[in-house]
Structure formats: structure tokens, C-alpha cells
Design an enzyme around this catalytic site. Sequence first.
Site, PDB file in Angstrom:
ATOM      1  N   ASN A 184       0.872  -1.179   0.000  1.00 59.17           N
ATOM      2  CA  ASN A 184       0.000   0.000   0.000  1.00 59.17           C
ATOM      3  C   ASN A 184       0.909   1.228   0.000  1.00 59.17           C
ATOM      4  O   ASN A 184       1.522   1.539   1.015  1.00 59.17           O
ATOM      5  CB  ASN A 184      -0.887  -0.038   1.254  1.00 59.17           C
TER       6      ASN A 184
ATOM      7  N   LYS B 150       0.121   4.263  -0.223  1.00 63.14           N
ATOM      8  CA  LYS B 150      -0.520   5.461   0.369  1.00 63.14           C
ATOM      9  C   LYS B 150      -0.327   6.663  -0.564  1.00 63.14           C
ATOM     10  O   LYS B 150      -0.330   6.498  -1.772  1.00 63.14           O
ATOM     11  CB  LYS B 150       0.033   5.703   1.773  1.00 63.14           C
TER      12      LYS B 150
ATOM     13  N   SER C 158       3.743  -2.594  10.274  1.00 60.71           N
ATOM     14  CA  SER C 158       5.205  -2.657  10.444  1.00 60.71           C
ATOM     15  C   SER C 158       5.791  -4.015  10.080  1.00 60.71           C
ATOM     16  O   SER C 158       6.750  -4.476  10.701  1.00 60.71           O
ATOM     17  CB  SER C 158       5.607  -2.241  11.858  1.00 60.71           C
TER      18      SER C 158
ATOM     19  N   GLU D 156      -6.530   4.460   7.965  1.00 63.87           N
ATOM     20  CA  GLU D 156      -6.335   5.911   7.726  1.00 63.87           C
ATOM     21  C   GLU D 156      -7.587   6.520   7.100  1.00 63.87           C
ATOM     22  O   GLU D 156      -7.920   7.679   7.357  1.00 63.87           O
ATOM     23  CB  GLU D 156      -5.093   6.122   6.848  1.00 63.87           C
TER      24      GLU D 156
ATOM     25  N   GLU E  18      -5.137  -5.287  10.461  1.00 61.35           N
ATOM     26  CA  GLU E  18      -4.099  -4.292  10.709  1.00 61.35           C
ATOM     27  C   GLU E  18      -4.356  -3.592  12.043  1.00 61.35           C
ATOM     28  O   GLU E  18      -5.165  -2.650  12.106  1.00 61.35           O
ATOM     29  CB  GLU E  18      -4.099  -3.249   9.594  1.00 61.35           C
TER      30      GLU E  18
ATOM     31  N   HIS F  80      -9.221   1.072   4.856  1.00 60.02           N
ATOM     32  CA  HIS F  80      -7.949   1.201   5.570  1.00 60.02           C
ATOM     33  C   HIS F  80      -8.151   2.097   6.797  1.00 60.02           C
ATOM     34  O   HIS F  80      -8.952   3.034   6.765  1.00 60.02           O
ATOM     35  CB  HIS F  80      -6.887   1.799   4.642  1.00 60.02           C
TER      36      HIS F  80
ATOM     37  N   GLY G 213       2.795   1.850  10.704  1.00 64.87           N
ATOM     38  CA  GLY G 213       3.750   2.941  10.554  1.00 64.87           C
ATOM     39  C   GLY G 213       4.453   3.340  11.838  1.00 64.87           C
ATOM     40  O   GLY G 213       5.097   4.380  11.912  1.00 64.87           O
TER      41      GLY G 213
HETATM   42  C1  PEP Z   1      -0.474  -0.046   6.054  1.00 64.18           C
HETATM   43  O1  PEP Z   1      -0.553   1.163   5.874  1.00 64.18           O
HETATM   44  O2  PEP Z   1      -1.357  -0.779   5.613  1.00 64.18           O
HETATM   45  C2  PEP Z   1       0.667  -0.561   6.807  1.00 64.18           C
HETATM   46  C3  PEP Z   1       0.615  -1.774   7.262  1.00 64.18           C
HETATM   47  O3  PEP Z   1       1.728   0.300   7.006  1.00 64.18           O
HETATM   48  P1  PEP Z   1       3.184  -0.070   7.637  1.00 64.18           P
HETATM   49  O4  PEP Z   1       3.624  -1.348   6.983  1.00 64.18           O
HETATM   50  O5  PEP Z   1       4.048   1.083   7.282  1.00 64.18           O
HETATM   51  O6  PEP Z   1       2.987  -0.232   9.092  1.00 64.18           O
END
Ligand code: PEP
Length: 255
Positions: free
Chosen positions: A10, A12, A216, A100, A170, A98, A176
Site C-alpha cells: 500500500n 498510500k 510494520s 487511515e 491491521e 484502511h 507505521g
Molecule cells: C499499512 O498502511 O497498511 C501498513 C501496514 O503500514 P506499515 O507497513 O508502514 O505499518
Amino acid sequence: MARKVFIAGNWKMNKTAAETVELCKALKEKFADICPNCVDVAVCPPFTSIAAAIAELKGSNIKVGAQNIHWADNGAFTGEISGAMLKEMGVEYVIIGHSERRQYFGETDETVNKRLQAALKYDLKPIVCIGETLDEREGGKTEAVLEKQIKGAFAGIKECCFKKVVIAYEPVWAIGTGKTATPEMAEETHKFIRKVCAELYGEALAEEAVIQYGGSMKPENSQQLVAQKDIDGGLIGGAALKADSFHDLVKNAIA
Ligand code: PEP
């Protein structure tokens, strides 16, 4: 039937079209040693970079997805993108709900459900995101939150359609932040998600469902996470923005 590992990046709001061409060239080269029978791989660039990614990744083993979809076919929805538009471009996957989007753009279980129906209507493969916040985990509400998100997302979705959906678990506190759920903690939650899916669609379909972990994930921990029985891959943010780290993460995950 064994579930196939699926790892999606992703991006973003990162990578202009020119930067996308550069990254995709590097990905295409790097991923030549990854067996497409062992893993499905996709990248989800911003809308403005999708055409460049599709053109550059043609003939490779990397598919392209989008990061959102509107539920209407067309109309007065300034700033939105429809399923027909994505399909026409050659998009295969679409991320829905997601955290966000839920946190900053008012996404709810109800809008996730509407977007999911639109993705299925246009034969796009949906990646439905669910996950609890740190407060919810610390307050012992993880399972209740996830159950509500799953039941909300899949309201009215029939068994034949459920089969086409990927779920991405997630934990919001791990996105992040560099804080990954331990493999054991993630596995316990994935098992719970599969149990809720079994309640809705029966054991057999729940067993077949692909459930990614996101938060992460990186080359150093992808193997341990994906080795868990109920973790079938990953949705990757930061580590998907560089060809080396995305490649190594995928390679380690299937090692
Ligand atoms: C994401 O935005 O779906 C995500 C898992 O980000 P990160 O891997 O940076 O934690």
C-alpha cells in the site's frame, strides 16, 4: 486446499507517476526470482500513478491495485473514483476501509460495506481492512471491535462473493509505528477473525479465506509472521516503498 500467500504494497500518498515508473522497473527486475506459484504480489499506488504502474509491470508477476473505490457507478461525487474507472484501467485489487480512511476521512463499517459491494460488482478483488486501536486493545475490546467491523463489512454479502474477498488485519497501533504485533499475538487474532468468518459463512469457506497481517511488517519479521497457521501474507506500507525491502520481505515470507 492450502491458502496461497498474498502480499500487497500500500503506497498510500507516495510516488508520482515518474517515481512509479522508476520503482516498478526496479521491482520487475528484483521480483524475477520470485515464483508466482508460491505467492501473489500486488502494489497499490495512488490513483494518479496506477496507469504508469500497469504499463510498467505488464508481463511481470506483480499485479496492480487501487487504494479506494466509490460505491456509485458515476455521478456527483467530486474527488471520487468508480469501479468502472478502475476496471477499465486494468486494476485487479482494491483496498477498502484502511484505518487511515476510517480515522481521517469518515469511513464507517457501512461505507466499507457499500464500497465492498461496488468492488464485487466490478469484479475487482477487495482487500477489506479491519483492526483495533491501542485504546481498544488495552481496554480488552479487540474481539468486539473486530467482530463488529467484520459483520458490518460483510452485511448482505453472499457466500459466492465472500470467497473473492481478502481480509487484512491491521492493528492500528502497529501501522507505521515500528511496533509489530508478535507472531503469537497476531496469530491469536487471525484465528479469532477466521472464527467470526466461520460463524457467517461456515467452516469450509472460512478455512479458505486469505487473511493478511499489516502493521510494520518488514524483511526481518515477515517469515515469522507468515509462518503462523492463520496468517496468509501481508499488507505492507513503509517497506513496500523500496524495491529491495519489498522484495526481501516477500522472499523471506515464503522461505
Ligand atoms: C499499512 O498502511 O497498511 C501498513 C501496514 O503500514 P506499515 O507497513 O508502514 O505499518
